[in-house]
Design a protein around this motif. Structure first.
Motif, short mmCIF file in Angstrom:
data_model
loop_
_atom_site.label_atom_id
_atom_site.label_comp_id
_atom_site.label_asym_id
_atom_site.label_seq_id
_atom_site.Cartn_x
_atom_site.Cartn_y
_atom_site.Cartn_z
N GLN A 39 -31.70 -41.14 27.38
CA GLN A 39 -32.02 -41.72 26.07
C GLN A 39 -30.90 -42.62 25.57
O GLN A 39 -31.13 -43.69 25.01
CB GLN A 39 -32.27 -40.61 25.04
CG GLN A 39 -33.60 -39.91 25.19
CD GLN A 39 -34.74 -40.88 25.04
OE1 GLN A 39 -34.75 -41.71 24.15
NE2 GLN A 39 -35.70 -40.79 25.95
N LYS A 48 -29.32 -45.65 16.60
CA LYS A 48 -30.00 -44.89 17.64
C LYS A 48 -29.01 -44.44 18.71
O LYS A 48 -29.12 -43.35 19.25
CB LYS A 48 -31.12 -45.72 18.26
CG LYS A 48 -32.35 -45.80 17.37
CD LYS A 48 -33.32 -46.81 17.89
CE LYS A 48 -34.31 -47.20 16.80
NZ LYS A 48 -35.00 -48.46 17.12
N PHE A 71 -27.32 -41.51 17.25
CA PHE A 71 -28.14 -40.30 17.18
C PHE A 71 -28.43 -39.74 18.56
O PHE A 71 -28.47 -38.52 18.74
CB PHE A 71 -29.46 -40.58 16.44
CG PHE A 71 -29.27 -40.71 14.96
CD1 PHE A 71 -28.61 -39.74 14.25
CD2 PHE A 71 -29.76 -41.82 14.28
CE1 PHE A 71 -28.42 -39.86 12.88
CE2 PHE A 71 -29.58 -41.94 12.92
CZ PHE A 71 -28.91 -40.97 12.22
N GLN A 96 -25.39 -38.00 19.59
CA GLN A 96 -25.32 -36.74 18.84
C GLN A 96 -26.19 -35.69 19.51
O GLN A 96 -25.78 -34.55 19.72
CB GLN A 96 -25.80 -37.06 17.43
CG GLN A 96 -25.87 -35.94 16.45
CD GLN A 96 -26.38 -36.50 15.11
OE1 GLN A 96 -25.86 -37.48 14.60
NE2 GLN A 96 -27.40 -35.89 14.56
N TYR A 97 -27.42 -36.10 19.85
CA TYR A 97 -28.35 -35.15 20.47
C TYR A 97 -27.84 -34.76 21.86
O TYR A 97 -27.93 -33.60 22.25
CB TYR A 97 -29.74 -35.77 20.56
CG TYR A 97 -30.77 -34.83 21.11
CD1 TYR A 97 -31.16 -33.71 20.38
CD2 TYR A 97 -31.34 -35.03 22.36
CE1 TYR A 97 -32.09 -32.83 20.88
CE2 TYR A 97 -32.27 -34.16 22.86
CZ TYR A 97 -32.64 -33.06 22.12
OH TYR A 97 -33.56 -32.19 22.62
N ASP A 102 -25.09 -32.27 21.40
CA ASP A 102 -25.66 -30.97 21.05
C ASP A 102 -26.20 -30.27 22.29
O ASP A 102 -26.05 -29.06 22.46
CB ASP A 102 -26.79 -31.14 20.02
CG ASP A 102 -26.26 -31.45 18.63
OD1 ASP A 102 -25.03 -31.31 18.44
OD2 ASP A 102 -27.05 -31.83 17.76
N LEU A 119 -23.41 -29.01 24.44
CA LEU A 119 -22.84 -27.80 23.85
C LEU A 119 -23.68 -26.58 24.16
O LEU A 119 -23.17 -25.52 24.54
CB LEU A 119 -22.76 -28.01 22.34
CG LEU A 119 -22.08 -26.89 21.60
CD1 LEU A 119 -20.59 -27.11 21.63
CD2 LEU A 119 -22.57 -26.83 20.18
N ARG A 120 -24.98 -26.75 24.03
CA ARG A 120 -25.89 -25.63 24.29
C ARG A 120 -25.80 -25.19 25.74
O ARG A 120 -25.76 -23.99 26.03
CB ARG A 120 -27.32 -26.03 23.97
CG ARG A 120 -27.76 -25.58 22.61
CD ARG A 120 -29.11 -26.15 22.30
NE ARG A 120 -30.17 -25.35 22.90
CZ ARG A 120 -30.53 -24.13 22.46
NH1 ARG A 120 -29.90 -23.59 21.45
NH2 ARG A 120 -31.50 -23.48 23.03
N ASN A 166 -22.39 -23.52 26.42
CA ASN A 166 -22.35 -22.16 25.90
C ASN A 166 -23.02 -21.20 26.87
O ASN A 166 -22.51 -20.12 27.15
CB ASN A 166 -23.08 -22.09 24.55
CG ASN A 166 -22.18 -22.51 23.42
OD1 ASN A 166 -20.96 -22.57 23.58
ND2 ASN A 166 -22.77 -22.81 22.28
#
Lengths: 410, 187
Positions: free
Chosen positions: B38, B132, B135, B138-139, B142, B145-146, B149
């Motif tokens: 993306q 965009k 964002f 950013q996504y 995230d 990170l997920r 983890n």
């Protein structure tokens, strides 16, 4: 990041199940009283609910859009709106671009529809487009996108249908009880159950009156919870809670009501389209939390993560339960703060209003002077206008009570 | 006999856990790759927009050759880098972002340009593409990170190390002015 949403969804499901039990209870007593067979009542209640649910599920969004007189737009019709929706689609990680609709109405509002994230749409009023700057619009679209992403639309539609069924059944039953029942048409078959009959009647009446109210309270509770969660998600997507906060303020300052809204569609909107000015909406019968509180929470956020929103929420509401269980937010805290971003350049250039106010003041000062009024400045900050007919030497400030000398008086 | 049942049950539970965790990790990694793709889509869009922008702006901004050249140079550099080298790529893209930001600041001095419909449409596209990019980054972060983890935390880390899952790399913002927190005063 999404654990808390599923935790919250679980809570909503429990509340919805509570509503379902209410519905079944009504059906049960309805059947017991009118047919002396609880099963028939249950079947009727479930059938009414089922048919309405099916209509809502398959036709709900197109019905809603048709009732609101919304028209669909493409990229070229309004590139800015299209871009903002696409930005929020990316930020939320939604897979498919939702359809975009515009309602030609000077009122400021927006709503989302769609039973699942792949068949979603976002609708805004033309008034909203004209009034909000890019950051504010982004906040509002982020809020709607959160409703889609959290599947609030389906949940609220199903809740609304259940509420509607309960209200219809209870209304119908009370009418028959009070008007039809007195004529004695029903009892011929009964033969008289004595005390048991009376108890059933009493419980039935009690339920008929109470159930719609209770169902409504549950419905509003679910709805308000989802609003807070959507606000939190919007802040997370945009990394800029101030955008939504100032949009909410702008919307609440607008006196125009949306013409095409009705009670059933109210929870779909960003703010309650039926709000009355000057009335605290924090009571049980409001689909939306009070705007001032939503703005306060958004402004108190120190970061943009859901944990930050939760903290601000607890502070604003005096340490009551947050938007999600603490365990669900623990991961979010470990994850590190989602930092806030700076306002867009457009927002900076749009801040002309303080200058405008200043200029208006200067103009009005001049008009007073031209009409021979004298101006006395009180130390408390009040500006007093003294009419040319005034003959005294001093004047009392109505604000702080000090006596002030009028200069140049004869 | 009883002990065999218990051992068997434990083995079955472990296998189910292993499969579930492995599938979850795969899902997270696919999401990560999708998020990266993306970002790429938006970065490509920006490459496409820049020549257009330069063409439109050139006629008006005769005295800003340096600014325009900086944008073109940063674009060509970023485009030439391979898509797999996250570190170098994010640095180059950061430089392109700041070169563009400088250009859009300079534009404020050219009222004629700001009246040009073509330019206004381009500016909207460019602003939105910048957003965009932000964002999608950013996504992506995230998602990284997920996944990280999951890869590092017990008990899923056992499965991750057995099947050779690597940590995802964050898309860092290397340009300092982009990192500044907003200064908003609440009264």
């Amino acid at each position: 990041m999404w654990e808390q949403i599923s935790a919250n969804r679980w809570r909503s499901v429990v509340l919805t199940a509570g509503m379902g039990i209410l519905l079944l209870l009504i059906g049960y007593f309805l059947g017991l009283y009118f047919f002396e067979n609880a099963i028939i009542g249950l079947i009727i209640a479930l059938a009414v609910w089922g048919i309405m649910s099916l209509i809502a599920y398959f036709q709900g969004d197109s019905l809603l859009l048709a009732v609101s007189r919304a028209r669909k737009i493409g990229r070229d019709d309004n590139p800015r709106l299209y871009n903002i929706v696409e930005e929020m689609k990316i930020a939320s990680g939604l897979e498919k671009m939702p359809d975009i609709y515009i309602i030609d109405d000077p009122a400021l509002n927006a709503f989302a529809t769609g039973r699942d994230p792949n068949k979603a749409s976002v609708t805004v009023t033309s008034g909203l487009l004209a009034k909000l700057n890019r950051d504010e619009l982004q906040g509002v679209i982020g809020h709607e996108m959160a409703h889609i992403k959290n599947r609030d639309v389906l949940l609220m539609a199903m809740c609304a249908v259940m509420l509607g069924t309960i209200v219809i059944l209870a209304w119908y039953a009370t009418r028959v009880l009070f008007f039809g029942g007195m004529a004695g048409g029903r009892r011929s078959s009964g033969g008289g159950g004595g005390q048991g009959q009376i108890i059933i009647l009493a419980v039935g009446i009690f339920l008929m009156i109470l159930a719609p109210i209770l169902a409504q309270v549950i419905y509003f509770a679910v709805s308000r919870k989802r609003e807070y969660l959507a606000d939190a998600s919007s802040a997370l997507y945009t990394r800029y809670p101030e955008g939504l906060a100032s949009a909410l303020e702008e919307i609440s300052a607008s006196p125009i009501q949306l013409k095409s809204a009705n009670q059933a569609t109210a929870p779909m909107y960003t703010i309650n389209p039926f709000r009355q000015k000057g009335r605290a909406a924090s009571n049980l019968t409001s689909t939306h939390p009070p705007i001032s509180e939503r703005v306060r929470i958004l402004r108190a956020m120190s970061g943009a993560s859901l944990a930050d929103y939760d903290r601000a929420y607890r502070e604003a509401r005096g340490g009551k339960a947050g938007i999600a269980p603490a365990s669900a937010l623990a991961l979010d805290k470990v994850a590190g703060a989602a930092a806030l971003r700076a306002p867009s350049p457009e927002a900076k250039t749009a801040e002309k209003s303080p200058q405008k106010v200043e200029r208006a003041r200067e103009t009005s000062d001049m008009m007073w002077r031209l009409n021979d009024y004298k101006t006395v400045h009180c130390p408390c900050g009040t500006k007093l206008r003294v009419s040319p007919e005034f003959r005294g030497n001093s004047v009392k400030c109505p604000h702080c009570g000090q006596t002030l000398a009028v200069k140049g008086s004869t | 006999m009883f002990a065999i049942y218990i051992v068997g049950a434990i083995v079955v539970i472990l296998i189910i856990f292993f499969i579930a965790t492995y599938n979850r990790l795969i899902g997270l990694r696919n999401r990560l790759r999708n998020a990266w793709a993306q970002i790429d889509v938006q970065l490509k869009r920006r490459y496409d927009l820049i020549p257009n922008l330069i063409e439109t702006v050139k006629g008006y901004m005769k005295h800003e050759r340096g600014t325009l050249e900086a944008v073109t140079k940063a674009r060509n550099l970023a485009q030439s880098l391979s898509t797999t080298d996250v570190g170098a790529r994010s640095k180059a893209e950061g430089e392109l972002s700041s070169a563009l930001a400088r250009l859009l600041v300079v534009v404020e001095n050219y009222p004629d340009l700001k009246a040009n419909q073509n330019f206004l449409a381009l500016q909207e596209e460019l602003t939105s593409t910048e957003n965009k990019i932000g964002f999608s980054r950013q996504y992506y972060n995230d998602s990284v990170l997920r996944m990280n983890n999951k890869v590092q935390m017990f008990p899923s880390n056992v499965v991750a190390s057995m099947t050779g899952f690597k940590l995802g790399e964050f898309f860092e913002v290397t340009v300092t002015e982009e990192r500044e927190a907003p200064k908003v005063s609440f009264k």
